[in-house]
Design an enzyme around this catalytic site. Structure first.
Site, short mmCIF file in Angstrom:
data_model
loop_
_atom_site.label_atom_id
_atom_site.label_comp_id
_atom_site.label_asym_id
_atom_site.label_seq_id
_atom_site.Cartn_x
_atom_site.Cartn_y
_atom_site.Cartn_z
N ARG A 113 0.83 -1.20 0.00
CA ARG A 113 0.00 0.00 0.00
C ARG A 113 0.87 1.25 0.00
O ARG A 113 2.03 1.22 0.36
CB ARG A 113 -0.94 0.01 1.21
CG ARG A 113 -0.24 0.09 2.58
CD ARG A 113 -0.22 1.51 3.12
NE ARG A 113 0.17 1.56 4.52
CZ ARG A 113 1.09 2.38 4.99
NH1 ARG A 113 1.75 3.19 4.21
NH2 ARG A 113 1.37 2.40 6.29
N GLU A 163 -7.26 8.33 7.14
CA GLU A 163 -6.24 9.16 7.80
C GLU A 163 -5.57 10.05 6.76
O GLU A 163 -5.23 11.19 7.02
CB GLU A 163 -5.21 8.25 8.48
CG GLU A 163 -4.13 9.02 9.19
CD GLU A 163 -3.14 8.10 9.92
OE1 GLU A 163 -1.94 8.42 9.87
OE2 GLU A 163 -3.55 7.09 10.51
N ARG A 198 -5.44 6.29 0.50
CA ARG A 198 -4.63 5.11 0.81
C ARG A 198 -4.90 4.14 -0.32
O ARG A 198 -6.04 3.73 -0.51
CB ARG A 198 -5.12 4.46 2.13
CG ARG A 198 -4.49 5.00 3.39
CD ARG A 198 -3.15 4.36 3.66
NE ARG A 198 -2.37 5.19 4.57
CZ ARG A 198 -2.28 4.98 5.87
NH1 ARG A 198 -2.92 3.97 6.41
NH2 ARG A 198 -1.55 5.76 6.63
N CYS A 251 0.93 11.99 8.44
CA CYS A 251 1.76 11.51 9.55
C CYS A 251 3.23 11.43 9.13
O CYS A 251 3.54 10.81 8.11
CB CYS A 251 1.27 10.13 10.00
SG CYS A 251 2.16 9.54 11.43
N THR A 272 5.52 9.63 10.00
CA THR A 272 6.08 8.28 9.91
C THR A 272 5.84 7.70 8.51
O THR A 272 6.39 6.66 8.17
CB THR A 272 5.42 7.32 10.93
OG1 THR A 272 4.03 7.17 10.60
CG2 THR A 272 5.54 7.84 12.34
N ARG A 315 4.27 0.54 2.14
CA ARG A 315 4.39 -0.55 3.10
C ARG A 315 4.01 -1.84 2.37
O ARG A 315 2.87 -2.01 1.95
CB ARG A 315 3.48 -0.35 4.31
CG ARG A 315 3.61 -1.49 5.34
CD ARG A 315 2.78 -1.23 6.62
NE ARG A 315 3.10 -2.21 7.65
CZ ARG A 315 2.45 -3.37 7.82
NH1 ARG A 315 1.44 -3.69 7.04
NH2 ARG A 315 2.81 -4.20 8.77
N GLU A 317 -0.07 -3.49 15.09
CA GLU A 317 1.05 -3.18 15.98
C GLU A 317 0.80 -3.70 17.39
O GLU A 317 -0.33 -3.75 17.86
CB GLU A 317 1.24 -1.66 16.04
CG GLU A 317 2.03 -1.14 14.86
CD GLU A 317 2.24 0.35 14.91
OE1 GLU A 317 3.28 0.78 15.40
OE2 GLU A 317 1.34 1.07 14.45
#
Length: 356
Positions: free
Chosen positions: A126, A225, A229, A271, A273, A280, A314
């Site tokens: 993604r 978010e 995505r 974000c 990160t 990813r 996570e």
């Protein structure tokens, strides 16, 4: 000028953060009094302030990172705070480094990592994208959310071949469609308390939606978010096929929608990160023998910069020896390199599992 009420909130939040001795966030680590004083009166062209950047971390002292970018310009205006945090999180990407230009590489050189179908349950790649000219969540108006959804759904209506599918707005979604999307694990929920505190969930569910192709192997989340995505996935270990589908999808969308990009940081998202390639690539993989030898698993993960976690996301344990394994590095390397490194690591893990 930043108004008095915002400054007051910032000062109070900063004092509390300083006093929170148990707080281990990157925000706490890098927001010194000097940097705080330097940035507290700054504003981006779209009106974002330091409070928009740090309010999630001020409210949630148990954050890992604690900051978000309210718009693309924040990465420049509030760079004295963003840059050291980015360097800390994306190990190896220093404040003087420049992210390379987009390069999906030779898409045909990636392979099926598990042709016998013995180890890899599923494969997913993604990336995140932001639409140029629009701020990120905290600064979006309800009208902008709706306008973006309209742009995305009309763009995706032009998808052809394997990518052709349907767009489902969250607003007014009927129970039947909703249940179907939940059963497929496609439906995203309103954000958690970290996103809530960052003002990332306003006007919910306006402007949010989900697109997927007929095979359910290509999926887009609109205004979850991030603005977009983009996800490619399927059962089994054919990483090459999953990657090729993602690349053709991203290229098709980019022909019609320009994305926010920064010369130093690569693709920009909400974000810090998730910058640079924003890619990813992950597999759910069964390696029971290696699961029993965690030290060996961690050694290979370290060598290939892999992140190993349980399949529930996570901070979860592996269930039945099944791990979610993905590339850790997103910045300072190309899209192709990020996915290739993950592929090579998975091939090594499978070899070790077979030989164990």
């Amino acid at each position: 000028m930043v108004d008095a009420a915002v400054l007051e909130k910032l000062e109070a939040g900063f004092t509390k953060l300083q006093a929170a001795t148990d707080c281990k966030s990157l925000l706490k680590k890098y927001l010194s009094k000097d940097i705080f004083d330097q940035l507290k009166t700054k504003k981006t062209g779209l009106g974002a302030t330091l409070l928009d950047v740090i309010q999630s971390g001020l409210e949630n002292h148990d954050s890992g990172v604690g900051i978000y970018a309210p718009d693309a310009e924040s990465y420049t205006v509030f760079a004295p705070l963003f840059d050291p945090i980015i360097e800390d999180y994306h190990v190896g990407f220093s404040q003087t480094d420049k992210h390379p230009a987009k390069d999906f590489g030779d898409v045909n050189s990636l392979v099926n990592v598990d042709p016998e179908g013995l180890f890899v349950v599923s494969t997913r790649v993604r990336c995140g994208r932001s639409m140029e000219g629009y701020p990120f969540n905290p600064c979006l108006t309800e009208a902008q959310y709706k306008e973006m959804e309209e742009k995305v759904s009309s763009t995706l209506a032009g998808m052809e071949g394997e990518l052709k599918g349907s767009f489902f707005p969250l607003t007014g979604m009927n129970k039947e469609v909703q249940q179907k999307l939940i059963d497929d694990h496609f439906l995203f929920k309103e954000g958690d308390r970290f996103l809530q505190a960052a003002n990332a969930c306003r006007y919910w569910p306006a402007g949010r939606g989900i697109y997927h192709n007929e095979k359910k192997s290509f999926l887009i989340w609109c205004n979850e978010e991030d603005h977009l995505r983009i996800i490619s996935m399927q059962m089994g270990g054919d990483l090459g096929e999953v990657y090729r589908r993602l690349v053709s999808g991203v290229n098709e969308i980019e022909k019609r929608i320009p994305f926010s990009h920064n010369d130093r940081l690569g693709f920009l998202t909400f974000c810090p990160t998730n910058l640079g390639t924003t890619v990813r690539a992950s597999v759910h993989i069964k390696v029971p023998k290696l699961a029993a030898n965690k030290a060996k698993l961690d050694e290979v993960a370290g060598k290939y910069n892999l992140q190993v976690r349980g399949t529930r996301g996570e901070h979860t344990e592996a269930e039945g020896g099944i791990y979610d394994i993905s590339n850790k590095r997103r910045m300072g390397l190309t899209e192709y390199q990020a996915v290739k490194e993950m592929q090579d690591g998975i091939l090594e893990l499978i070899k070790l599992e077979k030989d164990a």
